[in-house]
Enzyme design. Structure first.
Site, PDB file in Angstrom:
ATOM      1  N   PRO A  85       0.822  -1.207   0.000  1.00 15.30           N
ATOM      2  CA  PRO A  85       0.000   0.000   0.000  1.00 15.30           C
ATOM      3  C   PRO A  85       0.859   1.262   0.000  1.00 15.30           C
ATOM      4  CG  PRO A  85      -0.640  -1.497   1.790  1.00 15.30           C
ATOM      5  CD  PRO A  85       0.630  -2.009   1.223  1.00 15.30           C
ATOM      6  N   GLU A 112       1.199  -8.039   7.769  1.00 17.05           N
ATOM      7  CA  GLU A 112       1.306  -6.568   7.685  1.00 17.05           C
ATOM      8  C   GLU A 112       2.408  -6.151   6.707  1.00 17.05           C
ATOM      9  OE1 GLU A 112      -1.789  -6.037   9.971  1.00 17.05           O
ATOM     10  OE2 GLU A 112      -0.585  -4.276   9.589  1.00 17.05           O
ATOM     11  N   ARG A 154      -0.989  -8.319 -21.398  1.00 18.54           N
ATOM     12  CA  ARG A 154      -1.891  -8.002 -22.517  1.00 18.54           C
ATOM     13  C   ARG A 154      -1.231  -7.029 -23.507  1.00 18.54           C
ATOM     14  NH1 ARG A 154      -4.521  -3.079 -22.302  1.00 18.54           N
ATOM     15  NH2 ARG A 154      -6.295  -3.743 -23.570  1.00 18.54           N
ATOM     16  N   ASP A 169      -6.727   2.087 -25.446  1.00 14.63           N
ATOM     17  CA  ASP A 169      -6.962   1.821 -24.020  1.00 14.63           C
ATOM     18  C   ASP A 169      -7.320   3.104 -23.305  1.00 14.63           C
ATOM     19  OD1 ASP A 169      -4.458  -0.719 -23.153  1.00 14.63           O
ATOM     20  OD2 ASP A 169      -6.503  -0.823 -23.951  1.00 14.63           O
TER      21      ASP A 169
HETATM   22  N1  LIG Z   1      -2.427  -1.272  -3.459  1.00 21.74           N
HETATM   23  C1  LIG Z   1      -2.338  -2.176  -2.405  1.00 21.74           C
HETATM   24  C2  LIG Z   1      -1.336  -3.139  -2.185  1.00 21.74           C
HETATM   25  C3  LIG Z   1      -1.690  -3.772  -1.021  1.00 21.74           C
HETATM   26  C4  LIG Z   1      -0.930  -4.817  -0.307  1.00 21.74           C
HETATM   27  C5  LIG Z   1       0.196  -5.392  -0.907  1.00 21.74           C
HETATM   28  C6  LIG Z   1       0.953  -6.309  -0.212  1.00 21.74           C
HETATM   29  C7  LIG Z   1       0.606  -6.653   1.091  1.00 21.74           C
HETATM   30  C8  LIG Z   1       1.187  -7.477   2.076  1.00 21.74           C
HETATM   31  C9  LIG Z   1       0.384  -7.434   3.203  1.00 21.74           C
HETATM   32  N2  LIG Z   1      -0.647  -6.588   2.954  1.00 21.74           N
HETATM   33  C10 LIG Z   1      -1.702  -6.283   3.929  1.00 21.74           C
HETATM   34  C11 LIG Z   1      -1.399  -5.054   4.713  1.00 21.74           C
HETATM   35  C12 LIG Z   1      -2.226  -4.747   5.772  1.00 21.74           C
HETATM   36  C13 LIG Z   1      -1.993  -3.588   6.508  1.00 21.74           C
HETATM   37  C14 LIG Z   1      -0.941  -2.748   6.182  1.00 21.74           C
HETATM   38  C15 LIG Z   1      -0.725  -1.468   6.952  1.00 21.74           C
HETATM   39  N3  LIG Z   1      -0.074  -1.757   8.217  1.00 21.74           N
HETATM   40  C16 LIG Z   1      -0.004  -0.525   9.031  1.00 21.74           C
HETATM   41  C17 LIG Z   1       1.140  -0.757  10.004  1.00 21.74           C
HETATM   42  C18 LIG Z   1       2.032  -1.789   9.326  1.00 21.74           C
HETATM   43  C19 LIG Z   1       1.328  -2.203   8.059  1.00 21.74           C
HETATM   44  C20 LIG Z   1      -0.113  -3.065   5.150  1.00 21.74           C
HETATM   45  C21 LIG Z   1      -0.340  -4.243   4.403  1.00 21.74           C
HETATM   46  C22 LIG Z   1      -0.547  -6.094   1.675  1.00 21.74           C
HETATM   47  C23 LIG Z   1      -1.316  -5.175   0.980  1.00 21.74           C
HETATM   48  N4  LIG Z   1      -2.836  -3.243  -0.573  1.00 21.74           N
HETATM   49  N5  LIG Z   1      -3.220  -2.276  -1.435  1.00 21.74           N
END
Ligand SMILES: Nc1cc(-c2ccc3ccn(Cc4ccc(CN5CCCC5)cc4)c3c2)n[nH]1
Length: 231
Positions: A85, A112, A154, A169
């Site tokens: 994220p 996480e 693609r 696109d």
């Molecule tokens: N564009 C997009 C990509 C993703 C994504 C990609 C990879 C993973 C691996 C685990 N998570 C879950 C997840 C849950 C909570 C947090 C936030 N926490 C706050 C404190 C420490 C971290 C981060 C991550 C992913 C999520 N989500 N959205």
């Protein structure tokens, strides 16, 4: 192009064997390798995570498991893609850049996320891209990788029946795409815009551009730069 994916859920990637992407794999346009991260675990419980230093919710994926996995799967000339994220935004332009790569390796985190030292260590020998597919939090990286693989594959020659298709696109001209229609000409009292039946290609093109512009202004003014967003 070769694609390798490291994940604790290899079964999440069976959709890649379907449809256009599956055909591209069958035809050898794309090579796909799926690797279960747990192959590199060393304990009886095959654990891949541990509690976060500094406290906080959930668990973090361990560097001492991810490191050996990427040593085995990711050569120095590959691009290592780590969905998160907290990443740079993955866009159509990113997909177009990556479609030129010979080898993409995707590291799918869960919990996480992955210990940051995994990225730091990998960056010592290969290019690394930490990317987000949108401003929302998924449960893991697998869905993000499925989306990015579709967007990239693609674009590769021989994958789409009609290469013209990705010329128009969304985003490729910086605008959203115009609406599309097919038979029947009238459906539930709704008619296909007459210009599309005219056979006048210039008029059709002009109408589609106008529709793309109005849609973009209404739904995605951010794509139009400062002039339209009132910044
Ligand atoms: N564009 C997009 C990509 C993703 C994504 C990609 C990879 C993973 C691996 C685990 N998570 C879950 C997840 C849950 C909570 C947090 C936030 N926490 C706050 C404190 C420490 C971290 C981060 C991550 C992913 C999520 N989500 N959205």
């Amino acid at each position: 192009m070769r694609l390798d994916v490291v994940t604790i859920f290899p079964e999440c990637f069976s959709p890649l064997r379907e449809g256009l992407i599956g055909k591209a794999i069958d035809r050898g346009i794309v090579g796909l390798g799926l690797h279960d991260l747990r192959q590199w675990t060393t304990d009886n419980h095959r654990s891949v995570d541990d509690a976060p230093y500094g406290g906080g919710p959930g668990m973090v994926m361990r560097a001492d498991i991810w490191g050996p996995a990427l040593d085995a799967v990711c050569p120095d000339d590959a691009l290592l893609v780590v969905p998160t994220p907290a990443g740079r935004r993955f866009t159509q332009a990113t997909a177009e850049q990556w479609a030129q790569e010979r080898h993409l390796v995707f590291a799918c985190g869960r919990y996480e996320g992955i210990d940051q030292r995994v990225v730091e260590d990998a960056a010592r020998r290969c290019r690394v891209a930490e990317v987000s597919i949108g401003d929302y939090v998924l449960v893991g990286g697998e869905v993000a990788v499925l989306a990015m693989v579709e967007a990239v594959v693609r674009l590769m020659p021989g994958v789409l029946g009609n290469p013209q298709s990705h010329q128009e696109d969304s985003f490729s001209e910086g605008l959203l795409e115009a609406p599309c229609y097919t038979r029947p000409e009238s459906w539930r009292g709704l008619d296909v815009p007459k210009v599309l039946l005219s056979g006048d290609h210039a008029k059709v093109a002009a109408w589609r551009h106008e529709q793309a512009l109005s849609r973009t202004m209404e739904r995605r003014p951010d794509l139009l730069g400062d002039a339209r967003t009132g910044d």
